[in-house]
Design a protein around this motif. Sequence first.
Motif, PDB file in Angstrom:
ATOM      1  N   ARG A 164      52.618 -23.154  98.505  1.00 43.69           N
ATOM      2  CA  ARG A 164      51.625 -22.146  98.105  1.00 43.69           C
ATOM      3  C   ARG A 164      51.981 -20.857  98.830  1.00 43.69           C
ATOM      4  O   ARG A 164      52.112 -20.837 100.050  1.00 43.69           O
ATOM      5  N   ASP A 165      52.124 -19.778  98.093  1.00 37.53           N
ATOM      6  CA  ASP A 165      52.589 -18.520  98.670  1.00 37.53           C
ATOM      7  C   ASP A 165      51.583 -17.911  99.639  1.00 37.53           C
ATOM      8  O   ASP A 165      50.368 -18.050  99.470  1.00 37.53           O
ATOM      9  N   SER A 166      52.107 -17.202 100.613  1.00 34.70           N
ATOM     10  CA  SER A 166      51.267 -16.415 101.517  1.00 34.70           C
ATOM     11  C   SER A 166      50.770 -15.169 100.792  1.00 34.70           C
ATOM     12  O   SER A 166      51.237 -14.834  99.689  1.00 34.70           O
ATOM     13  N   LEU A 167      49.838 -14.468 101.424  1.00 43.71           N
ATOM     14  CA  LEU A 167      49.369 -13.198 100.855  1.00 43.71           C
ATOM     15  C   LEU A 167      50.533 -12.233 100.676  1.00 43.71           C
ATOM     16  O   LEU A 167      50.682 -11.608  99.621  1.00 43.71           O
ATOM     17  N   ALA A 168      51.380 -12.098 101.702  1.00 43.99           N
ATOM     18  CA  ALA A 168      52.494 -11.149 101.637  1.00 43.99           C
ATOM     19  C   ALA A 168      53.452 -11.495 100.505  1.00 43.99           C
ATOM     20  O   ALA A 168      53.985 -10.601  99.829  1.00 43.99           O
ATOM     21  N   ASP A 169      53.688 -12.794 100.286  1.00 47.85           N
ATOM     22  CA  ASP A 169      54.617 -13.216  99.240  1.00 47.85           C
ATOM     23  C   ASP A 169      54.078 -12.953  97.847  1.00 47.85           C
ATOM     24  O   ASP A 169      54.844 -12.973  96.869  1.00 47.85           O
ATOM     25  N   ARG A 170      52.787 -12.720  97.723  1.00 46.05           N
ATOM     26  CA  ARG A 170      52.191 -12.446  96.417  1.00 46.05           C
ATOM     27  C   ARG A 170      52.249 -10.954  96.073  1.00 46.05           C
ATOM     28  O   ARG A 170      51.880 -10.563  94.966  1.00 46.05           O
ATOM     29  N   GLY A 171      52.677 -10.132  97.028  1.00 47.42           N
ATOM     30  CA  GLY A 171      52.830  -8.708  96.795  1.00 47.42           C
ATOM     31  C   GLY A 171      54.282  -8.373  96.470  1.00 47.42           C
ATOM     32  O   GLY A 171      55.104  -9.264  96.274  1.00 47.42           O
ATOM     33  N   PRO A 172      54.618  -7.068  96.395  1.00 48.46           N
ATOM     34  CA  PRO A 172      53.666  -5.977  96.603  1.00 48.46           C
ATOM     35  C   PRO A 172      52.859  -5.668  95.347  1.00 48.46           C
ATOM     36  O   PRO A 172      53.326  -5.870  94.231  1.00 48.46           O
ATOM     37  N   VAL A 173      51.653  -5.177  95.571  1.00 50.56           N
ATOM     38  CA  VAL A 173      50.783  -4.743  94.498  1.00 50.56           C
ATOM     39  C   VAL A 173      51.028  -3.257  94.270  1.00 50.56           C
ATOM     40  O   VAL A 173      51.572  -2.568  95.145  1.00 50.56           O
ATOM     41  N   ASP A 174      50.632  -2.748  93.114  1.00 46.71           N
ATOM     42  CA  ASP A 174      50.854  -1.321  92.841  1.00 46.71           C
ATOM     43  C   ASP A 174      50.062  -0.432  93.803  1.00 46.71           C
ATOM     44  O   ASP A 174      50.610   0.499  94.383  1.00 46.71           O
ATOM     45  N   THR A 175      48.762  -0.730  93.948  1.00 48.59           N
ATOM     46  CA  THR A 175      47.907   0.136  94.775  1.00 48.59           C
ATOM     47  C   THR A 175      46.971  -0.692  95.633  1.00 48.59           C
ATOM     48  O   THR A 175      46.383  -1.662  95.162  1.00 48.59           O
ATOM     49  N   ILE A 176      46.856  -0.285  96.879  1.00 47.97           N
ATOM     50  CA  ILE A 176      45.898  -0.868  97.812  1.00 47.97           C
ATOM     51  C   ILE A 176      44.743   0.114  98.004  1.00 47.97           C
ATOM     52  O   ILE A 176      44.961   1.308  98.206  1.00 47.97           O
TER      53      ILE A 176
END
Length: 350
Positions: A246-258
Motif C-alpha cells: 500500500r503506497d505511502s502518502l508521498a508515493d501517491r503524489g505529486p498532486v497538481d496543487t496543494i
Amino acid sequence: MTLKDASAYNIQFLDGRPVFIDTLSFEQYIEGEPWVAYRQFCQHFLAPLLLMQQTDIRLNQLLRVYIDGVPLDLASALLPKRSWLKKHSLLHIHLHARSQKKYADTSGSVQRPAHTNVSRIGHLGLLDSLMNAVRDLKWLPENTEWRDYYADNSYSDEGFADKQELVKNYLYILKPSSVWDFGANTGEFSRLAGTRGIPTVAFDIDPACVELNYQDLQRQEQPCILPLLLDLTNPSPGIGWENRERDSLADRGPVDTILALALVHHLAISNNVPLDMIARFFSGLGRSLIIEFIPKDDVQVQRLLSGRKDIFDNYSQEEFEHAFSQYFTIEQTGAIRDSGRIMYLMRRKE
C-alpha cells in the motif's frame, strides 16, 4: 455468486461514493458452503466501526498496524462490557473471536469445524445481520478542537470572503487537474476546487471535521471531494510486503496543487518543524502551492504560544518567503482584508 474476499482495500472512492473495484473476488456460490470472507469482513469493517463508535474514534489507527483488519480477539478485549448485551457485537465479534480461539491449531491458523454446512437461507441471514449491524452504527461528532474553527478565527466577514476570492482566483490561474487540501477542516475551501470539477482530497487531523465534511458532501451530493483523516506530521507510510503493498502518502503524489491554508503556524510552532523543512516537504508532494502565512502577532498564533516559551525567532514573513523560495517561485501574493495574513500562489522549481 458470492465474494471470496471482503477486504476494505477492495473499496475505493469515486466522486465521494464508495465503489467496489475487485471483480476477481466474485466466485460461484455453492449450496451449503459457509461464507469464506466472513472473518475478513468482520476484521476489516465491523470490528473497526464498532471500536470507533463504542470505544474511541482514534482506534481507527489500528488498521495502520493490522493490514488484514483488526484481530477479533483484540476487538473483543477493547470493546466495552455493554457490547456483550448487543446482538450484533455479541454474535459477530465476541462469540466469533471465541470460536476462532477454539478451532485454532498450534500454528495459530484457524481450522473450520468439521461437517460445516450452511443453507442458502442461513447464508442470506448472515449477510442481512451484518448489513443491519453496520447500518445501526452512527457516530455523532461532539465538540473537538477544530470543528468550529471557521466560527472562531481571526477573520472578519469581509476578510473571510476576501480569502475565498483569493483562493478562487489562484485556482483559476493554476487550473489544476487535482488538489490536496491539507488542514481542510470541514472542507470550506476544498469545495472551491470540488465545485469546479477538480478531484480534491480534503485531509484533516480531526476525525470530527472529516466526518462532518463527509456527511455534508453526502447530503449535498457534491462530487469530486474525498475527506480523509491524516496527521501531516506523521503521514501514512508505505505498508505491507516490502512497504510497497500500500503506497505511502508521498508515493501517491505529486498532486497538481496543494492548499495549505491556516496551517503553517501549526506545523512550525505546535510541532517545531522548521520553515525550510515544511517547504521541502510540500515541494515533494505538489507542483504548485496555494498557501497562507499567519504572522506571529495574530491571535491564533498567540494562542499557540500562550502555554510555552517563544523560541521561534525565525518565524516571520521574511523567513517564510526565504524558505519557500528555495523550492518554489512566488508568483502572486495577496493580503487578506482586516488581518495581517498573506496568501501566496507558488509554483515548484523544476
